[in-house]
Motif scaffolding. Structure first.
Motif, mmCIF file in Angstrom:
data_model
loop_
_atom_site.group_PDB
_atom_site.id
_atom_site.type_symbol
_atom_site.label_atom_id
_atom_site.label_comp_id
_atom_site.label_asym_id
_atom_site.label_seq_id
_atom_site.Cartn_x
_atom_site.Cartn_y
_atom_site.Cartn_z
ATOM 1 N N TYR A 90 1.392 -1.104 0.098
ATOM 2 C CA TYR A 90 0.258 0.386 0.157
ATOM 3 C C TYR A 90 1.307 1.791 -0.099
ATOM 4 N N ASN A 91 0.604 2.184 -0.965
ATOM 5 C CA ASN A 91 1.111 3.918 -0.918
ATOM 6 C C ASN A 91 0.126 4.512 -0.333
ATOM 7 N N GLN A 92 1.409 4.823 0.893
ATOM 8 C CA GLN A 92 0.184 5.796 1.320
ATOM 9 C C GLN A 92 -0.116 7.609 0.788
ATOM 10 N N SER A 93 1.237 7.622 -0.434
ATOM 11 C CA SER A 93 0.857 8.776 -0.839
ATOM 12 C C SER A 93 0.014 8.610 -1.701
ATOM 13 N N THR A 94 -0.537 7.975 -3.234
ATOM 14 C CA THR A 94 -1.172 7.481 -3.958
ATOM 15 C C THR A 94 -2.611 6.778 -3.219
ATOM 16 N N HIS A 95 -2.131 6.490 -2.047
ATOM 17 C CA HIS A 95 -3.266 5.930 -1.336
ATOM 18 C C HIS A 95 -4.395 4.293 -1.679
ATOM 19 N N GLU A 96 -2.715 3.670 -3.148
ATOM 20 C CA GLU A 96 -3.161 2.437 -3.844
ATOM 21 C C GLU A 96 -2.050 1.051 -3.572
ATOM 22 N N PHE A 97 -2.623 0.473 -3.775
ATOM 23 C CA PHE A 97 -1.586 -0.030 -4.235
ATOM 24 C C PHE A 97 -0.794 -0.847 -4.844
ATOM 25 N N GLU A 98 0.205 -0.892 -4.661
ATOM 26 C CA GLU A 98 1.546 -0.787 -6.046
ATOM 27 C C GLU A 98 1.997 -2.553 -5.933
ATOM 28 N N PHE A 99 2.488 -3.125 -6.778
ATOM 29 C CA PHE A 99 2.506 -4.251 -6.761
ATOM 30 C C PHE A 99 4.469 -4.076 -6.753
ATOM 31 N N LYS A 100 5.087 -4.882 -6.083
ATOM 32 C CA LYS A 100 6.983 -4.944 -6.178
ATOM 33 C C LYS A 100 6.822 -6.258 -7.078
ATOM 34 N N LEU A 134 1.916 -13.575 -15.302
ATOM 35 C CA LEU A 134 1.818 -13.878 -13.783
ATOM 36 C C LEU A 134 0.467 -13.275 -13.100
ATOM 37 N N SER A 135 -0.507 -13.722 -13.019
ATOM 38 C CA SER A 135 -2.292 -13.214 -12.593
ATOM 39 C C SER A 135 -1.943 -13.172 -11.039
ATOM 40 N N THR A 136 -2.243 -11.588 -10.671
ATOM 41 C CA THR A 136 -2.393 -11.187 -8.977
ATOM 42 C C THR A 136 -2.938 -9.575 -9.015
ATOM 43 N N ASP A 137 -3.586 -9.902 -8.181
ATOM 44 C CA ASP A 137 -4.733 -8.888 -8.007
ATOM 45 C C ASP A 137 -5.446 -8.107 -8.988
#
Length: 321
Positions: A90-100, A134-137
């Protein structure tokens, strides 16, 4: 029809690649050549043997000989699937989840001692190895091309290992055994390591574009209907053996076809001959077989059953392309 000049170029580049890998892997020319053919056939490679026989060195030498991205994953019992594929943060600056992205995102992925990881972690590789995605989210991430998993494992009777599931084994195009070197080769290993020659100092001899072009040419290698029927007959022969609980699946037949095409191109031929099928059958089919318990107790091996299946099928006399 494949351009003869292109096939000649593929054979030349295969020889260059094998010679470069041979700078650090001594006395194993057949194993090295099969590993390169596996790459050209867009397959994944499983190397099995006791520790210290050069499994990891072979994988690293292959990766170092090509200008590709590669990552090494050390499989351990506590390794999680997300440690391989990646994790959403979760990226607090964008309020979105980012896939690493995890280490699976590379051209060549070295999975060291894959059978030390839990079955759950091993199964995380299934989609990636089969589909190249790869399938995720709810997102689908494609792998880079070329993409190859080179996994090493110790024999399953050694402590602290897990048996690879049949579905996982079926995703590997080839399973190779490195084996102990000859006396002469082992003396040469001591000499070259004394002088500092190791896999991590090899210089690449091919680029990603070169390898992708070679893969495209291998796909165009001609396969006559008689060869296709020969491959199917060999696979079918394994399904009727009383010593086997599981014979070769249609995926195994397709794998043998791809490997035979790679072997033909590596030999400088624009078409597959029965000898290509015979040469590839042991390394492509043996690990896909499951023996009956009594057959194992009698000392039967998958390799000898593959050889028997090949011997039971008449070789095509004439191959029309």
């Amino acid at each position: 029809m494949t351009n003869p000049d292109q096939i000649t170029r593929v054979a030349h580049d295969v020889d260059r690649l094998c010679r470069n890998i041979g700078e650090v892997i001594q006395g194993k020319s057949d194993v090295v050549r099969n590993a390169v053919i596996c790459l050209l056939a867009e397959g994944h490679l499983l190397l099995e043997d006791v520790p210290g026989t050069g499994k990891t060195s072979l994988a690293r030498a292959l990766a170092a000989s090509i200008s590709l991205t590669w990552h090494r994953i050390q499989f351990t019992p506590d390794l999680l699937p997300s440690d391989v594929t990646g994790v959403s943060i979760y990226n607090q600056s964008t309020h979105e989840f980012e896939f690493k992205r995890g280490p699976i995102f590379a051209n060549i992925v070295l999975g060291d001692e894959i059978n030390r990881a839990s079955p759950k972690t091993q199964s995380a590789l299934l989609e990636v190895m089969e589909e190249g995605t790869l399938s995720t989210d709810s997102q689908v991430y494609p792998m880079a091309r070329p993409f190859m998993v080179v996994a090493t494992q110790n024999p399953i009777d050694m402590e602290g290992t897990y048996v690879l599931p049949e579905a996982q084994l079926d995703r590997f195009l080839m399973k190779l055994t490195v084996g102990y070197p000859t006396v002469e080769a082992e003396a040469e290993i001591l000499r070259i390591h004394k002088s500092g020659a190791r896999a991590d100092v090899l210089q690449p001899v091919l680029s990603a574009q070169d390898v992708n072009a070679m893969i495209g040419i291998v796909r165009q290698v001609e396969v006559a209907p008689a060869i296709e029927q020969y491959i199917v007959a060999v696979a079918t022969a394994t399904r009727t053996m009383s010593e086997l609980r599981l014979g070769v699946s249609p995926r195994g037949s397709l794998a043998l076809l791809r490997a035979a095409r790679g072997a033909a191109a590596a030999a400088g031929r624009p078409f597959v001959v029965p000898e290509d099928v015979k040469a590839m059958a042991p390394v492509v089919l043996a690990h896909r077989l499951i023996l009956q318990t009594d057959a194992e107790l009698q000392g039967r091996t998958a390799g000898e059953l593959v050889a028997r299946a090949v011997a039971s099928v008449p070789v095509p006399r004439a191959v029309a392309v």
